[in-house]
Design a protein around this motif. Sequence first.
Motif, mmCIF file in Angstrom:
data_model
loop_
_atom_site.group_PDB
_atom_site.id
_atom_site.type_symbol
_atom_site.label_atom_id
_atom_site.label_comp_id
_atom_site.label_asym_id
_atom_site.label_seq_id
_atom_site.Cartn_x
_atom_site.Cartn_y
_atom_site.Cartn_z
ATOM 1 N N CYS A 25 0.831 -1.209 0.000
ATOM 2 C CA CYS A 25 0.000 0.000 0.000
ATOM 3 C C CYS A 25 0.866 1.260 0.000
ATOM 4 C CB CYS A 25 -0.927 0.005 1.215
ATOM 5 S SG CYS A 25 -2.197 -1.280 1.181
ATOM 6 N N TYR A 26 1.984 1.208 0.716
ATOM 7 C CA TYR A 26 2.898 2.357 0.774
ATOM 8 C C TYR A 26 3.435 2.681 -0.621
ATOM 9 C CZ TYR A 26 6.842 5.251 2.320
ATOM 10 O OH TYR A 26 7.736 6.280 2.507
ATOM 11 N N ASP A 27 3.870 1.652 -1.332
ATOM 12 C CA ASP A 27 4.405 1.871 -2.680
ATOM 13 C C ASP A 27 3.325 2.406 -3.626
ATOM 14 O OD1 ASP A 27 6.836 0.967 -1.809
ATOM 15 O OD2 ASP A 27 6.656 -1.035 -2.707
ATOM 16 N N LEU A 28 2.114 1.848 -3.523
ATOM 17 C CA LEU A 28 1.029 2.328 -4.379
ATOM 18 C C LEU A 28 0.717 3.794 -4.106
ATOM 19 C CD1 LEU A 28 -1.486 -0.674 -4.306
ATOM 20 C CD2 LEU A 28 0.085 -0.036 -6.156
ATOM 21 N N ARG A 29 0.786 4.172 -2.818
ATOM 22 C CA ARG A 29 0.429 5.540 -2.446
ATOM 23 C C ARG A 29 1.538 6.540 -2.768
ATOM 24 N NH1 ARG A 29 -1.198 9.742 -2.613
ATOM 25 N NH2 ARG A 29 -1.889 11.148 -0.964
ATOM 26 N N TYR A 30 2.779 6.240 -2.358
ATOM 27 C CA TYR A 30 3.838 7.240 -2.404
ATOM 28 C C TYR A 30 4.775 7.103 -3.603
ATOM 29 C CZ TYR A 30 2.159 8.084 2.286
ATOM 30 O OH TYR A 30 1.350 8.367 3.367
ATOM 31 N N LEU A 31 4.807 5.942 -4.240
ATOM 32 C CA LEU A 31 5.629 5.795 -5.432
ATOM 33 C C LEU A 31 4.807 5.931 -6.708
ATOM 34 C CD1 LEU A 31 8.069 2.885 -4.449
ATOM 35 C CD2 LEU A 31 8.418 5.359 -4.289
ATOM 36 N N TYR A 32 3.537 5.452 -6.664
ATOM 37 C CA TYR A 32 2.702 5.477 -7.863
ATOM 38 C C TYR A 32 1.537 6.459 -7.759
ATOM 39 C CZ TYR A 32 5.363 1.296 -8.992
ATOM 40 O OH TYR A 32 6.385 0.436 -9.249
ATOM 41 N N GLY A 33 1.387 7.102 -6.611
ATOM 42 C CA GLY A 33 0.411 8.180 -6.479
ATOM 43 C C GLY A 33 -1.039 7.765 -6.424
ATOM 44 N N LEU A 34 -1.322 6.508 -6.123
ATOM 45 C CA LEU A 34 -2.720 6.088 -6.016
ATOM 46 C C LEU A 34 -3.366 6.741 -4.786
ATOM 47 C CD1 LEU A 34 -1.735 3.997 -8.100
ATOM 48 C CD2 LEU A 34 -3.275 2.344 -7.018
ATOM 49 N N PRO A 35 -4.646 7.084 -4.862
ATOM 50 C CA PRO A 35 -5.301 7.827 -3.780
ATOM 51 C C PRO A 35 -5.695 6.947 -2.582
ATOM 52 C CG PRO A 35 -6.866 7.417 -5.533
ATOM 53 C CD PRO A 35 -5.531 6.914 -6.039
ATOM 54 N N LEU A 36 -4.714 6.300 -1.977
ATOM 55 C CA LEU A 36 -4.985 5.528 -0.766
ATOM 56 C C LEU A 36 -4.833 6.456 0.430
ATOM 57 C CD1 LEU A 36 -2.998 2.259 -1.621
ATOM 58 C CD2 LEU A 36 -5.411 2.765 -2.042
ATOM 59 N N ARG A 37 -5.852 7.280 0.655
ATOM 60 C CA ARG A 37 -5.756 8.354 1.641
ATOM 61 C C ARG A 37 -5.555 7.850 3.063
ATOM 62 N NH1 ARG A 37 -4.230 12.311 -1.559
ATOM 63 N NH2 ARG A 37 -5.684 12.676 -3.283
ATOM 64 N N PHE A 38 -5.996 6.631 3.344
ATOM 65 C CA PHE A 38 -5.858 6.125 4.710
ATOM 66 C C PHE A 38 -4.391 5.990 5.115
ATOM 67 C CE2 PHE A 38 -5.605 2.295 2.154
ATOM 68 C CZ PHE A 38 -4.673 1.512 2.807
ATOM 69 N N MET A 39 -3.494 5.906 4.104
ATOM 70 C CA MET A 39 -2.072 5.822 4.416
ATOM 71 C C MET A 39 -1.533 7.150 4.939
ATOM 72 S SD MET A 39 -1.038 2.718 3.914
ATOM 73 C CE MET A 39 0.748 2.865 3.833
ATOM 74 N N ASP A 40 -2.212 8.249 4.617
ATOM 75 C CA ASP A 40 -1.792 9.564 5.093
ATOM 76 C C ASP A 40 -2.369 9.879 6.468
ATOM 77 O OD1 ASP A 40 -0.664 9.836 2.574
ATOM 78 O OD2 ASP A 40 -2.435 10.832 1.755
ATOM 79 N N GLU A 41 -3.340 9.112 6.886
ATOM 80 C CA GLU A 41 -4.065 9.429 8.115
ATOM 81 C C GLU A 41 -3.552 8.610 9.296
ATOM 82 O OE1 GLU A 41 -8.040 8.628 6.946
ATOM 83 O OE2 GLU A 41 -8.152 10.324 5.546
ATOM 84 N N ARG A 42 -4.178 8.803 10.433
ATOM 85 C CA ARG A 42 -3.752 8.114 11.647
ATOM 86 C C ARG A 42 -3.869 6.596 11.505
ATOM 87 N NH1 ARG A 42 -2.278 9.786 16.392
ATOM 88 N NH2 ARG A 42 -2.483 8.473 18.244
ATOM 89 N N SER A 43 -4.819 6.156 10.695
ATOM 90 C CA SER A 43 -4.989 4.717 10.507
ATOM 91 C C SER A 43 -3.736 4.089 9.901
ATOM 92 C CB SER A 43 -6.198 4.439 9.612
ATOM 93 O OG SER A 43 -6.067 5.124 8.368
ATOM 94 N N GLY A 44 -3.111 4.774 8.938
ATOM 95 C CA GLY A 44 -1.884 4.275 8.345
ATOM 96 C C GLY A 44 -0.746 4.236 9.353
ATOM 97 N N PHE A 45 -0.660 5.282 10.171
ATOM 98 C CA PHE A 45 0.382 5.336 11.211
ATOM 99 C C PHE A 45 0.174 4.223 12.233
ATOM 100 C CE2 PHE A 45 1.554 6.813 15.495
ATOM 101 C CZ PHE A 45 2.925 6.971 15.324
ATOM 102 N N CYS A 46 -1.056 4.010 12.669
ATOM 103 C CA CYS A 46 -1.342 2.967 13.660
ATOM 104 C C CYS A 46 -1.048 1.577 13.092
ATOM 105 C CB CYS A 46 -2.799 3.066 14.112
ATOM 106 S SG CYS A 46 -3.149 4.506 15.140
ATOM 107 N N TRP A 47 -1.355 1.375 11.827
ATOM 108 C CA TRP A 47 -1.052 0.080 11.185
ATOM 109 C C TRP A 47 0.455 -0.174 11.198
ATOM 110 C CZ3 TRP A 47 -2.008 -1.134 5.283
ATOM 111 C CH2 TRP A 47 -1.854 -2.520 5.081
ATOM 112 N N GLN A 48 1.221 0.867 10.802
ATOM 113 C CA GLN A 48 2.674 0.725 10.785
ATOM 114 C C GLN A 48 3.228 0.470 12.190
ATOM 115 O OE1 GLN A 48 4.953 3.330 11.988
ATOM 116 N NE2 GLN A 48 6.817 2.957 10.818
ATOM 117 N N GLN A 49 2.699 1.181 13.183
ATOM 118 C CA GLN A 49 3.175 1.006 14.558
ATOM 119 C C GLN A 49 2.820 -0.378 15.099
ATOM 120 O OE1 GLN A 49 4.900 3.512 16.793
ATOM 121 N NE2 GLN A 49 5.448 3.844 14.657
#
Length: 216
Positions: A25-49
């Motif tokens: 999901c990280y690569d899709l969002r930040y390398l390919y620009g797909l609109p996976l907005r949850f990766m920018d939000e607290r949900s993405g941070f909590c998943w990573q943590q």
Amino acid sequence: MRTRYFTLDALRGFALINMVAYHFCYDLRYLYGLPLRFMDERSGFCWQQMICWTFILVSGASASLSRRPARRGIAVLGCGMLLTVVTFLIMPGQRIVFGVLHLLGCAMLLTAGFLPLLQRLPPAAGAAGSFLLFLGTRWISSGFLFGARIFEPGTVSTDLFAPLGIYGPGFFSADYFPVVPWYFLFLTGYFLFGALRAGGAGDLLSRKIPLLSAVK
């Protein structure tokens, strides 16, 4: 014959599956620009943590079973240093200066050095104390120690102490897990596993969990 604690394998498998999914999901969002907005939000941070907490706790628990923690620590730290070199050369914008592999390698080496002391501490007290130290030092990078501000982050002018959670304004690492506070979470796993075994949970920890236990 040594007991195999399959619950650790299952937790490690769970973390690995989540890590692969997260980085996909990280690569899709930040390398390919797909609109996976949850990766920018607290949900993405909590998943990573959640993934990192699981890896660190399980690694701490596994360290209590290792026969050669220093040798393993050197190998893992070496992999972390190799990753630093590769990211600096290939994608400096996503460089990893002191990531989770660096942390785990250092944690294993520290545990090997402190092993005589750690083995004398009651596991339950060690787990509680380690987790309190983790919480108290959790925001050291922001200048807080046990809730009290000890320095202003902007006043630090060197990155030499980045492995200890203190760095200057120009520091960047795409994956950053300094020894302080994360080694204390590693120790929490070390002691918590010992407390569970001492409390008679060995049989429960030894049960196989299909699929997850097979992922290594």
